[in-house]
Scaffold this active site. Structure first.
Site, PDB file in Angstrom:
ATOM      1  N   GLU A  94       2.463  -0.830   4.559  1.00 17.01           N
ATOM      2  CA  GLU A  94       2.156   0.537   4.125  1.00 17.01           C
ATOM      3  C   GLU A  94       3.471   1.274   3.904  1.00 17.01           C
ATOM      4  OE1 GLU A  94      -0.543   2.339   3.457  1.00 17.01           O
ATOM      5  OE2 GLU A  94      -2.234   1.261   4.356  1.00 17.01           O
TER       6      GLU A  94
ATOM      7  N   HIS B 241       0.838  -1.202   0.000  1.00 16.83           N
ATOM      8  CA  HIS B 241       0.000   0.000   0.000  1.00 16.83           C
ATOM      9  C   HIS B 241       0.875   1.254   0.000  1.00 16.83           C
ATOM     10  CE1 HIS B 241      -3.501  -2.246   1.915  1.00 16.83           C
ATOM     11  NE2 HIS B 241      -2.506  -2.952   2.394  1.00 16.83           N
TER      12      HIS B 241
ATOM     13  N   HIS C  91      -2.658  -3.325  -3.328  1.00 16.90           N
ATOM     14  CA  HIS C  91      -4.016  -3.140  -2.816  1.00 16.90           C
ATOM     15  C   HIS C  91      -4.979  -2.982  -3.999  1.00 16.90           C
ATOM     16  CE1 HIS C  91      -6.641  -1.040   0.479  1.00 16.90           C
ATOM     17  NE2 HIS C  91      -7.045  -2.259   0.200  1.00 16.90           N
TER      18      HIS C  91
ATOM     19  N   THR D  84       0.500   5.208   1.764  1.00 18.57           N
ATOM     20  CA  THR D  84      -0.318   5.763   2.852  1.00 18.57           C
ATOM     21  C   THR D  84      -1.195   6.930   2.410  1.00 18.57           C
ATOM     22  OG1 THR D  84       1.502   7.227   3.448  1.00 18.57           O
ATOM     23  CG2 THR D  84       1.318   5.143   4.670  1.00 18.57           C
TER      24      THR D  84
ATOM     25  N   ASP E 296      -3.590   2.028  -4.908  1.00 20.77           N
ATOM     26  CA  ASP E 296      -2.251   1.990  -4.317  1.00 20.77           C
ATOM     27  C   ASP E 296      -1.648   0.584  -4.378  1.00 20.77           C
ATOM     28  OD1 ASP E 296      -4.300   1.326  -2.303  1.00 20.77           O
ATOM     29  OD2 ASP E 296      -2.677   1.298  -0.847  1.00 20.77           O
TER      30      ASP E 296
HETATM   31 ZN   LIG Z   1      -4.085   0.502   0.525  1.00 24.61          ZN
END
Ligand SMILES: [Zn+2]
Length: 291
Positions: free
Chosen positions: A137, A69, A177, A71, A187
């Site tokens: 993340e 991911h 993601h 952020t 992302d």
């Molecule tokens: Zn994400």
């Protein structure tokens, strides 16, 4: 992949308006984290123990996927949200990679817990992937716009390598993601260094000679065929043309970042077929010869 100097707050707030992800600016002071090497069995990577997160629950299913991911927010604001300080979000993630000149890995949720990072999601036969995955993340306001720094890429490699080896995660289950939440998430974005990571053994990538071979052949670009190929690879798509377009766009964002438009073209299908042949040969044969 040079790091870009940018204003956290100004850009963060601008993106917050439409990203719906980790947002907002915070005045939280620089987080303190103590160092631990407890979980680095293979690579010697230093993982710092972070402040912990409310967004987790007991893990009931084995880890088979690794989800990446960005952020869409600064380090302080992301840490606030991941600790559950913002009542609007109940999220959590196992690891956070910072965007400092010398990036750090901070652990927020231990891997024996399922963290709330995937949300509504699907991949192959799996749905709501929190239970089946480890989440990372990475601090970046928008990985579709801003490059990841070389230093971030290096530490992401070490972290992914560690996790993949520990859980024996298959290359085609190292995912964005955006792969598992088609039409809902974008992302870690088209600037994420998937090709570079794959060259080091992290995640899936097609063999260039197979893509070239496929391009020399006459390709079946029919929507039904492309839908069956995407589904065979793992993408979970909504019905109809709009669902397929979003699926093609998600696929391109990961595997053909030079042109992400959701339009079925020869190159997209050549890459998809090469990936399927390499990583999902049985599903590929079934999809290919589907009447
Ligand atoms: Zn994400």
């Amino acid at each position: 992949m040079n790091a870009t100097i940018r204003s956290y707050c100004r850009i963060g707030l601008a993106l917050a308006a439409f990203s719906g992800a980790f947002v907002g600016c915070s005045t939280t002071s620089k987080p303190e984290a103590k160092q631990t090497v407890a979980e680095t069995k293979f690579t010697g990577l230093v993982i710092e123990q972070g402040p912990g997160s409310l967004g987790s629950e007991p893990r009931k299913e084995p880890v088979t996927c690794l989800i990446l991911h960005h952020t869409a927010g600064s380090l302080p604001s992301s840490l606030d949200i991941l600790q559950g300080k913002d009542p609007k979000h109940k999220v959590g993630v196992h690891y956070l990679v910072t965007d400092e000149p010398k990036p750090r890995v901070i652990r927020l949720v231990p891997e024996n817990l399922a963290a709330y990072h995937a949300g509504k999601s699907g991949w192959g036969k799996l749905s709501n992937l929190n239970q089946n995955s480890i989440g990372i993340e990475i601090i970046n306001y928008d990985g579709n716009v801003y490059p990841y720094s070389d230093a971030q890429a290096e530490i992401i490699f070490a972290l992914c390598d560690e996790i993949i080896r520990r859980h024996d995660i298959k290359p085609c289950n190292v995912l964005a993601h955006s792969d598992i939440a088609v039409g809902r998430k974008v992302d870690p974005g088209l600037k994420f260094p998937w090709a570079w990571l794959a060259s080091l053994g992290i995640g899936a990538w097609p063999l260039p000679n197979e893509v070239a071979d496929n391009l020399r052949k006459k390709q079946n670009l029919s929507p039904n065929h492309v839908r069956s190929l995407l589904t065979a690879y793992g993408y979970v798509l909504e019905n109809g043309d709009a669902g397929l377009k979003l699926g093609v766009e998600s696929f391109q964002r990961h595997f053909r970042p030079a042109k992400v438009d959701g339009v079925i073209d020869s190159e997209t299908v050549a890459i998809l077929e090469a990936l399927l042949r390499r990583y999902q040969p049985k599903s590929y044969r079934e999809a290919k010869f589907k009447p």
